[in-house]
Design an enzyme around this catalytic site. Structure first.
Site, short mmCIF file in Angstrom:
data_model
loop_
_atom_site.label_atom_id
_atom_site.label_comp_id
_atom_site.label_asym_id
_atom_site.label_seq_id
_atom_site.Cartn_x
_atom_site.Cartn_y
_atom_site.Cartn_z
N TYR A 299 35.07 24.75 44.17
CA TYR A 299 35.39 25.91 44.94
C TYR A 299 35.07 25.21 46.56
CZ TYR A 299 36.53 30.57 47.38
OH TYR A 299 37.49 31.37 47.95
N TYR A 349 44.89 26.83 50.07
CA TYR A 349 43.71 28.02 49.91
C TYR A 349 43.66 28.90 49.18
CZ TYR A 349 40.14 31.13 51.72
OH TYR A 349 39.04 31.64 51.54
#
Lengths: 390, 136
Positions: A299, A349
């Site tokens: 991430y 995203y």
């Protein structure tokens, strides 16, 4: 006093496989809603597994985000009136890593046979209306609104720029090394159909020449703002063997929590992530060491978060991730291919769900047998280790 | 849209701003175990003590980290960029890091800073607030 802890998850209740993956297109502002993208991703994941919507009897999502495919939306969309096990501990971020552990219990006790987890976001479309977006939940927190926002220590790019600056001081990390993360991740996006930045290659010189947003960060150190969705179908390893895709099984899961939550300014270990606590549990459960991992999807809201997770998960010593990135080790074909689709920085995203679908895709193909997803919210981090079943 | 000035009537954090209005720096300190509890919580996270009076501390610290912010992430900051958003460890309040701005520039790691009171402004409104400045 320690600054966090690992959550005692316990062993997997049964062998779990990720049997199907699906996505909606990842884009700049599309005008689409999260709900319709979630449904598209779920439909694709079910089809990828070789199942039909009627086979799905378990559903996971996260209610903190608008427009997710929750039980009502799922039933409406598919006119599904059969039994449905549900969990609101799914979605992206940390939960994209822990959902298989939660799902294992339902698969083990017979509550469900095929469980789908999904996450969708329409922040690019919403941005024009100044609604939603990554900063909003932080601004709504009273301590941040009252004690940080007034001084301009807001939003996430400023938090993590401040963390990066301290990391540079403590370990000698350089702007060029941050740049190597941005450039490598962008390179991977240029190789990935559907990546938002596929047609926008980035050189280190161009990175260094671009203006600062919040020093030491440039725009390329920061994640995109995107529309998109992803989903994956989970079932038992045994049942997955009868489905159409190579079996990718869950080998280990860990979850770590920072005692200061998302108040990064107050976290005693300022330049660390709770992967320090999550990683060891996941590696122990999987019975492997970091050296056995073939591919990493971490991430990556900011370049520094990729570096910190590499360190905190034990892929290098603390402070050594900058030189590691600079050495080229994170590139596809090198020792530790990292964020092979382009990550949050250059693919889209969508808060980690596309990291997991990418990881499964890599493990289905040749060249990688064991892969790791590092999930992160700030307050928590999760480690999910997947392995191609023999 | 977010209103960036603090609300002095917010129960959890008002004590910080009421102290700043008198040019004082104060943080909640547990009456039982004497630990500073920052950010404020209803009870002491260390011992559970419910009594956390705002305790005045010496307005001096050490610059822990910072970012020179060039992009105005909120419209209210458009007239203020670039500014130095900064985090400082407060010398006499162990464990407390103050988020503020460094005035006068020249940020340096672990440099001594003093807390200097000034105004946070938005349009016609203003709130007294603690800022940081390097000690010469």
């Amino acid at each position: 006093m320690t600054w966090g802890h690992s959550e005692p998850l316990g062993d997997l209740a049964t062998g779990v496989a990720i049997a199907g993956i699906g996505e909606a297109p990842h884009t700049r502002a599309s005008g689409r809603t999260a709900a319709e993208m979630a449904a598209e991703a779920v439909a694709a994941a079910i089809a990828d597994a070789g199942l039909t919507p009627a086979d799905i009897d378990g559903l996971m999502w996260h209610p903190a985000f608008v427009g997710q495919l929750d039980a009502d939306a799922f039933r409406r969309h598919y006119r599904h009136d059969g039994p449905l096990w549900t969990s609101a501990q799914g979605g992206g971020m940390v939960w994209a890593g822990t959902a298989p552990h939660t799902a294992a219990r339902a698969l083990a006790d017979g509550s469900a046979r095929h469980i789908v987890n999904s996450f969708a976001v329409a922040w690019a479309t919403q941005r024009s209306a100044m609604e939603g977006g990554p900063g909003q939940s932080h601004a709504q927190k009273v301590t941040k609104r009252q004690l940080e926002v007034p001084f301009g220590w807001f939003p996430q790019p400023v938090y993590f720029a401040t963390i990066a600056r301290r990391h540079m001081h403590e370990y000698g990390t350089t702007v060029e090394q941050l740049g190597h993360v941005a450039v490598t991740t962008r390179h991977h996006a240029t190789l990935t159909p559907g990546a938002v930045m596929r047609d926008r290659p980035l050189t280190l010189d161009a990175y260094l020449a671009s203006p600062p947003v919040a020093e030491p960060f440039r725009k390329e150190d920061c994640s995109l703002i995107s529309d998109g969705a992803g989903a994956y179908v989970m079932t038992t390893v045994e049942r997955a063997r009868d489905l159409r895709r190579p079996v990718v099984e869950v080998a280990g899961v860990g979850l770590g929590t920072s005692h200061t939550g998302s108040h990064w300014a107050q976290q005693p270990a300022f330049t660390s992530t709770p992967q320090v606590f999550a990683g060891p549990d996941a590696f122990a459960m999987a019975g492997i060491t970091p050296s056995e991992v073939d591919v990493l999807e971490l991430y990556d809201p900011f370049t520094i978060v990729t570096l910190m997770q590499l360190e905190d998960l034990g892929f290098c010593a603390k402070g050594e991730a900058g030189p590691l990135a600079e050495s080229g080790a994170l590139r596809i074909g090198a020792r530790l291919p990292t964020n092979t689709h382009g990550g949050l920085l250059s693919h889209s995203y969508v808060l980690g769900i596309a990291h997991v679908t990418e990881l499964v895709r890599r493990l289905r193909g040749p060249g990688a047998e064991i892969g790791l997803y590092g999930g992160y919210t700030g307050a928590q981090a999760s480690t999910l280790i997947l392995r191609r079943a023999r | 849209m977010i209103f960036p000035l603090p609300d002095l009537d917010e129960p959890l954090t008002g004590g910080f701003w009421h102290a700043a209005a008198r040019d004082l720096l104060a943080f909640p300190q547990c009456a039982s175990c004497e630990r500073f509890c920052w950010y404020p919580e209803p009870r002491c996270p260390a011992c559970g003590g419910p009594d956390l009076p705002w305790t005045e501390v010496r307005p001096a610290g050490t610059l822990y980290s910072w970012s020179v912010v060039h992009h105005a992430f909120l419209p209210a900051f458009a007239a203020q960029v670039p500014f130095v958003a900064a985090v400082a460890a407060i010398d006499s309040a162990p464990g407390v890091r103050l988020v503020s701005r460094l005035l006068g520039g020249d940020p340096a790691m672990d440099a001594p800073v003093r807390v200097e009171f000034g105004w946070l402004r938005l349009g016609e409104d203003r709130v007294r607030a603690p800022f940081l400045r390097r000690v010469p």
